[in-house]
Design an enzyme around this catalytic site. Structure first.
Site, PDB file in Angstrom:
ATOM      1  N   GLY A  92     -53.288  47.374  15.814  1.00 44.60           N
ATOM      2  CA  GLY A  92     -52.055  48.094  16.132  1.00 44.60           C
ATOM      3  C   GLY A  92     -50.888  47.368  15.494  1.00 44.60           C
ATOM      4  O   GLY A  92     -50.383  46.392  16.043  1.00 44.60           O
ATOM      5  N   GLY A  93     -50.510  47.805  14.293  1.00 42.90           N
ATOM      6  CA  GLY A  93     -49.318  47.267  13.640  1.00 42.90           C
ATOM      7  C   GLY A  93     -49.476  45.932  12.948  1.00 42.90           C
ATOM      8  O   GLY A  93     -48.475  45.330  12.536  1.00 42.90           O
TER       9      GLY A  93
ATOM     10  N   LYS B  21     -63.779  52.596  20.942  1.00 40.11           N
ATOM     11  CA  LYS B  21     -62.351  52.553  20.600  1.00 40.11           C
ATOM     12  C   LYS B  21     -61.563  53.368  21.607  1.00 40.11           C
ATOM     13  O   LYS B  21     -61.827  54.553  21.818  1.00 40.11           O
ATOM     14  CB  LYS B  21     -62.111  53.077  19.184  1.00 40.11           C
ATOM     15  CG  LYS B  21     -60.649  52.892  18.755  1.00 40.11           C
ATOM     16  CD  LYS B  21     -60.471  53.037  17.265  1.00 40.11           C
ATOM     17  CE  LYS B  21     -59.037  52.797  16.863  1.00 40.11           C
ATOM     18  NZ  LYS B  21     -58.843  52.935  15.416  1.00 40.11           N
TER      19      LYS B  21
ATOM     20  N   CYS C 282     -58.968  59.628  19.654  1.00 43.74           N
ATOM     21  CA  CYS C 282     -58.068  60.256  18.678  1.00 43.74           C
ATOM     22  C   CYS C 282     -57.073  61.151  19.410  1.00 43.74           C
ATOM     23  O   CYS C 282     -57.476  62.018  20.199  1.00 43.74           O
ATOM     24  CB  CYS C 282     -58.840  61.085  17.664  1.00 43.74           C
ATOM     25  SG  CYS C 282     -57.729  61.934  16.515  1.00 43.74           S
TER      26      CYS C 282
ATOM     27  N   GLY D  15     -55.998  64.767  12.217  1.00 44.10           N
ATOM     28  CA  GLY D  15     -56.934  65.621  12.944  1.00 44.10           C
ATOM     29  C   GLY D  15     -58.382  65.420  12.530  1.00 44.10           C
ATOM     30  O   GLY D  15     -59.175  66.363  12.547  1.00 44.10           O
TER      31      GLY D  15
ATOM     32  N   GLY E 240     -54.629  48.366   9.681  1.00 43.08           N
ATOM     33  CA  GLY E 240     -54.606  49.817   9.501  1.00 43.08           C
ATOM     34  C   GLY E 240     -53.516  50.278   8.557  1.00 43.08           C
ATOM     35  O   GLY E 240     -53.647  50.190   7.329  1.00 43.08           O
TER      36      GLY E 240
END
Lengths: 313, 266
Positions: free
Chosen positions: A251-252, A173, A138, A79, A273
């Site tokens: 992403g991954g 983003k 987000c 958050g 990430g």
């Protein structure tokens, strides 16, 4: 050390007016300001450190529990807990500079006005930044966040207003949770953005089958990690093919082979990430791995390899 | 803190699902203090499931042989993987992590260590440290059943002043460590309480101590973690600070040691 690494030019790239020494960035929210990770390796080696997203004021974030592990992935509902942009300006920027980090500042606002206020605050230090990333995606906040991607028309004013205030390359983003990435990228470009980073996390959830309660207090969270790599790769490939703006792919990504896959799918740079949590030195290893791959494949610059899969398909 | 690889010297079965893993690591033995933890990769090198490292409080440190150990219960995929690791294999871990316990050894106080379930693990290292410094300690352990039966020999080596309670009475005395604390609260004062275990147990200790005097209470908290080093903000808990403000603190890097009376359990 191989030739590509020795001659940094082979790995370098530009986004807007900024030159990056290599295409390996770390993703917002997974690396804090890099200080912690500098205990494991020299973070100045990274193409860029993307900071945790800063809002205008301090944000306390969501109630715990905030994380839940899934098969080859993790859900988070942090958050956007952060100390506010003044903390970055007064404390964190200085530490990051001391460590020699090339900085992409990630910022987050509920609306255009908040984004403008943050931009005004960073105006005085804009020369210290390689780029500013606008977190418009987000999944874990009620206001702002990925609502921008649900209605991409709202992206235009944010980008153009910030572009009017600061003279730093702007990265937008985006979220994979709506089928709006291409539309959002076009709007971003029309309003002066310099690159798109995709993908933010994919909304997901998990429940305890004994108590019937959600695993996350926020009920839903963002899925990251190796589980989402094929989805991220597809979005990168599809957007890069359109040649709207340079794409930073994420992403991954967990190893150099993953990174290479994103680069040949058209990403000009990649972001690491969740993998930082598992192996704190993985991004350094990915830089070395990409350089080794380029030598073995006979590529002397990134340009020669970026988008290879688009040309072949 | 460092990313380390250490040879496994033993992975001993202590009970039906309880294990002790002994790992060679001069770095951990030199640098770790009680209450600190390590984050262990619980899958083969390139495997992505289980994905995240698992945090374990350090159970023992033997500086003579540069060996530290972890005590763990097989609960999920990560600990199941760990239980299959064998002597001679290398453990991939990050540590030492967290702030650990800092003792003022001249304070003239006695220490009461209260552990619930696997929460006893980091308390044993604290107990060993305090016993070595000839501090007066009382170790109170509580378990559901007799899974921890073989562990008694370890605590007996550290101190004879321990009480074991089980909910079903199958090992030690039948009852709860918190009931023992409540019944003996007057004679235990002028103590430092250090507790680690399920949040239900910690909450009850907090309730008992609200009206008691002469105690300092610390807790070693456990939370699901991702990075373990303070970057991801995944492992926060709510803390009520001395001035009344409520803030989220990271168990991994702000803790895992917190003033028990400041923790808000929800």
């Amino acid at each position: 050390m191989n030739e590509v690494l020795k001659n940094n030019k082979g790995l370098s790239l530009t986004i807007g007016k900024s030159l990056f020494k290599n295409p390996v960035f770390v993703n917002s929210g997974t690396f804090a300001g890099g200080v912690e990770y500098n205990a494991f390796f020299d973070i100045s080696k990274l193409g860029a450190v993307t900071t945790k997203s800063f809002s205008l004021e301090k944000k306390e974030g969501n109630a715990p529990p905030r994380i839940w592990e899934t098969s080859s992935g993790m859900l988070n509902s942090i958050g956007l807990q952060n100390e506010g942009i003044n903390y970055f300006l007064d404390t964190q920027l200085c530490k990051m500079k001391e460590l020699g980090a090339d900085i992409i500042l990630s910022i987050f606002g509920c609306d255009t006005e908040e984004f403008k206020k943050i931009a005004a605050k960073i105006k005085t230090i804009e020369k210290e930044l390689k780029a500013v990333e606008l977190n418009l995606s987000c999944p874990n906040v009620r206001e702002g966040g990925m609502a921008f991607c649900a209605a991409p028309g709202q992206i235009g004013p944010v980008v153009s207003e910030i572009k009017n205030i600061i003279d730093v390359p702007l990265i937008v983003k985006l979220s994979p949770n709506f089928n709006t990435i291409i539309e959002s990228a076009i709007i971003s470009k029309e309003n002066g953005a310099d690159a798109i980073s995709i993908i933010n996390t994919i909304t997901g959830t998990a429940f305890d089958i004994e108590t019937f309660k959600p695993r996350l207090a926020n009920i839903s969270g963002g899925l990251s990690g190796p589980a989402i790599k094929p989805v991220a790769l597809f979005h990168v490939y599809r957007l890069a093919k359109e040649k709207i703006l340079p794409v930073i792919g994420m992403g991954g990504i967990s190893c150099w082979q993953d990174a290479v896959e994103f680069l040949i799918a058209g990403a000009c740079a990649i972001g690491v990430g969740t993998a930082n949590f598992i192996n704190p030195v993985i991004s350094e290893k990915i830089i070395e791995g990409i350089a080794g791959y380029m030598v073995s494949m006979g590529f002397s610059s990134l340009d020669e390899m970026v988008g290879k899969a688009i040309k072949e398909s | 803190m460092k990313l380390l690889s250490g040879e496994i010297l033993a992975n001993k079965k202590y009970g039906s699902s309880l294990y002790k893993l002994e790992v060679f690591s001069p770095y951990i033995c030199r640098n770790a203090i009680p209450g600190q933890f390590v984050e262990v990769k619980c899958s083969t090198e390139d495997a992505t499931d289980p994905l995240l490292r698992r945090p374990f409080g350090i159970y023992e440190i033997d500086k003579r042989f540069n060996v530290f150990s972890l005590l763990y219960i097989v609960r999920g995929k990560g600990t199941a993987f760990l239980s299959r690791m064998e002597k001679g294999q290398n453990l991939d871990f990050i540590g030492p992590l967290g702030n650990g316990l800092k003792f003022d050894l001249d304070d003239g106080k006695k220490y009461i260590l209260i552990g619930g379930g696997i929460g006893i693990a980091p308390l044993c290292l604290a107990a060993a440290h305090l016993a070595e410094k000839e501090k007066e300690i009382l170790f109170i352990a509580g378990f559901k059943d007799n899974v921890f039966f073989s562990w008694e020999k370890d605590i007996a080596k550290i101190t004879q002043n321990y009480r074991i309670f089980t909910e079903d009475g199958s090992f030690g005395e039948k009852g709860l460590p918190t009931s023992y604390l409540a019944a003996n609260i007057k004679k235990l004062n002028n103590s430092i309480i250090i507790a680690c275990g399920p949040s239900d147990m910690l909450r009850v200790i907090q309730e008992i101590l609200v009206n008691a005097h002469g105690f300092t209470a610390l807790s070693l908290l456990e939370e699901r973690m991702a990075c373990g080093i303070g970057a991801c903000m995944g492992c926060v808990i709510k803390i009520k600070e001395a001035d009344g403000t409520v803030v989220y603190k990271k168990v991994c890097s702000d803790g895992p040691v917190f003033n028990l009376m400041e923790v808000i359990f929800e």
